[in-house]
Scaffold this motif. Structure first.
Motif, PDB file in Angstrom:
ATOM      1  N   THR A  37     -21.280   9.282   4.473  1.00  0.00           N
ATOM      2  CA  THR A  37     -21.335  10.418   5.384  1.00  0.00           C
ATOM      3  C   THR A  37     -20.088  10.876   5.424  1.00  0.00           C
ATOM      4  OG1 THR A  37     -19.857   9.216   7.702  1.00  0.00           O
ATOM      5  CG2 THR A  37     -22.790   8.899   7.365  1.00  0.00           C
ATOM      6  N   THR A  38     -19.444  12.414   6.106  1.00  0.00           N
ATOM      7  CA  THR A  38     -18.869  13.066   6.153  1.00  0.00           C
ATOM      8  C   THR A  38     -17.529  12.358   6.903  1.00  0.00           C
ATOM      9  OG1 THR A  38     -19.471  15.029   7.343  1.00  0.00           O
ATOM     10  CG2 THR A  38     -19.588  15.118   5.055  1.00  0.00           C
ATOM     11  N   ILE A  39     -18.267  11.877   7.944  1.00  0.00           N
ATOM     12  CA  ILE A  39     -17.351  11.426   8.932  1.00  0.00           C
ATOM     13  C   ILE A  39     -16.741   9.601   8.218  1.00  0.00           C
ATOM     14  CG2 ILE A  39     -17.402  10.465  11.375  1.00  0.00           C
ATOM     15  CD1 ILE A  39     -19.688  11.375  12.300  1.00  0.00           C
ATOM     16  N   ALA A  42     -13.937  11.311   6.250  1.00  0.00           N
ATOM     17  CA  ALA A  42     -12.480  11.507   7.365  1.00  0.00           C
ATOM     18  C   ALA A  42     -11.827  10.604   7.340  1.00  0.00           C
ATOM     19  CB  ALA A  42     -13.195  12.547   7.666  1.00  0.00           C
ATOM     20  N   GLU A  43     -12.582  10.014   8.221  1.00  0.00           N
ATOM     21  CA  GLU A  43     -12.118   8.665   8.724  1.00  0.00           C
ATOM     22  C   GLU A  43     -10.677   7.487   7.502  1.00  0.00           C
ATOM     23  OE1 GLU A  43     -14.881   6.302  10.698  1.00  0.00           O
ATOM     24  OE2 GLU A  43     -15.178   7.097  12.590  1.00  0.00           O
ATOM     25  N   SER A  48      -9.689  14.915  10.209  1.00  0.00           N
ATOM     26  CA  SER A  48     -10.509  15.302  11.092  1.00  0.00           C
ATOM     27  C   SER A  48     -11.754  15.277  10.194  1.00  0.00           C
ATOM     28  CB  SER A  48     -10.346  15.980  12.541  1.00  0.00           C
ATOM     29  OG  SER A  48     -10.034  17.674  11.990  1.00  0.00           O
ATOM     30  N   GLU A  49     -12.751  15.116  10.862  1.00  0.00           N
ATOM     31  CA  GLU A  49     -13.812  15.927  10.081  1.00  0.00           C
ATOM     32  C   GLU A  49     -13.830  17.773   9.836  1.00  0.00           C
ATOM     33  OE1 GLU A  49     -18.289  15.601   9.720  1.00  0.00           O
ATOM     34  OE2 GLU A  49     -17.807  15.274  11.568  1.00  0.00           O
ATOM     35  N   LEU A  52     -11.778  17.798   6.913  1.00  0.00           N
ATOM     36  CA  LEU A  52     -12.409  17.917   5.794  1.00  0.00           C
ATOM     37  C   LEU A  52     -13.494  19.430   5.444  1.00  0.00           C
ATOM     38  CD1 LEU A  52     -14.863  15.070   4.474  1.00  0.00           C
ATOM     39  CD2 LEU A  52     -15.462  17.266   4.634  1.00  0.00           C
ATOM     40  N   LYS A  59     -20.832  18.038   1.771  1.00  0.00           N
ATOM     41  CA  LYS A  59     -21.119  16.524   1.177  1.00  0.00           C
ATOM     42  C   LYS A  59     -20.981  17.024   0.009  1.00  0.00           C
ATOM     43  CE  LYS A  59     -23.782  12.825   2.163  1.00  0.00           C
ATOM     44  NZ  LYS A  59     -24.135  12.092   2.321  1.00  0.00           N
TER      45      LYS A  59
END
Length: 217
Positions: A37-39, A42-43, A48-49, A52, A59
């Motif tokens: 996932t994009t989250i 980012a992590e 932060s998303e 990104l 994505k």
């Protein structure tokens, strides 16, 4: 390759954008496209998303940015150098091809894994990679091997397929072996590749009409 993909390939990046791409490559190679996932990217990149999405709108765009630079290579220029007599013919070309790809695998095993996944699962990527091989490398290799006309007539396209399987499979098998299967073993890549090329050329030299090649001895 589509024009959009060429633009993606040619973009340079630095700073946070590079961190995001590196994180995406690690996660895509580990969990695949659907499982990432994009989250999570980012992590992994410690941004932060929102940051990104400042660099990548979707994505899919980020995925393309991690995948398509893998096929960015100065293929035509490289092959032309051998054709112009600046390098050691077909032996030198295959040697340099092997060394380049093994260096890539050593420096970034996630990139190798992602490349393998894309080649197996992504028809567009298969087409791009096959196009590079068939349009740039294979014609030069066939020409330099000076294969007998009778052999070409007898086997036709089967000959090109066989050459591709032999040359590419040796590289892929060695890359997988040294990167994943026996990753703790110390490999002498130059010596290993020299041995593999000796075996390769001794095996296919029967197709050549004329004296044996000297460059691989």
């Amino acid at each position: 390759m589509p024009e959009e993909k060429k633009k993606i390939e040619n973009r340079s990046c630095n700073g946070k954008e590079k961190d995001i791409i590196d994180a995406a490559m690690r996660l895509f190679s580990r969990y695949g496209y659907a499982g990432t996932t994009t989250i999570s990217i980012a992590e992994e990149a410690k941004v932060s998303e929102k940051t990104l999405f400042k660099y990548f709108h979707t994505k899919q765009e980020l995925y393309d940015r991690t995948v398509y630079p893998l096929i960015k290579t100065m293929v035509s220029e490289k092959v032309s150098a051998y054709g112009a007599g600046k390098k050691e013919g077909v032996y030198g070309l295959i040697h340099d091809l092997y060394m380049d790809k093994i260096k890539m695998a050593k420096e970034n095993p996630d990139q190798l894994k992602l490349t393998m996944h894309e080649f197996l699962m992504n028809p567009a990527f298969q087409s791009s990679m096959s196009g590079i091989w068939n349009d740039s490398y294979l014609p030069y290799i066939k020409k330099e091997l000076d294969i007998q006309e009778e052999v070409c007539e007898e086997y036709g396209e089967m000959l090109e397929d066989a050459l591709t399987r032999i040359i590419v499979s040796i590289l892929v098998a060695y890359a997988i072996d040294r990167t994943y299967i026996r990753k703790d073993k110390k490999f002498d890549d130059e010596k290993e590749i020299k041995l593999m090329l000796k075996m390769l050329f001794d095996g296919i030299n029967g197709l050549k009409d004329g004296p044996e090649r000297k460059e691989h001895k």
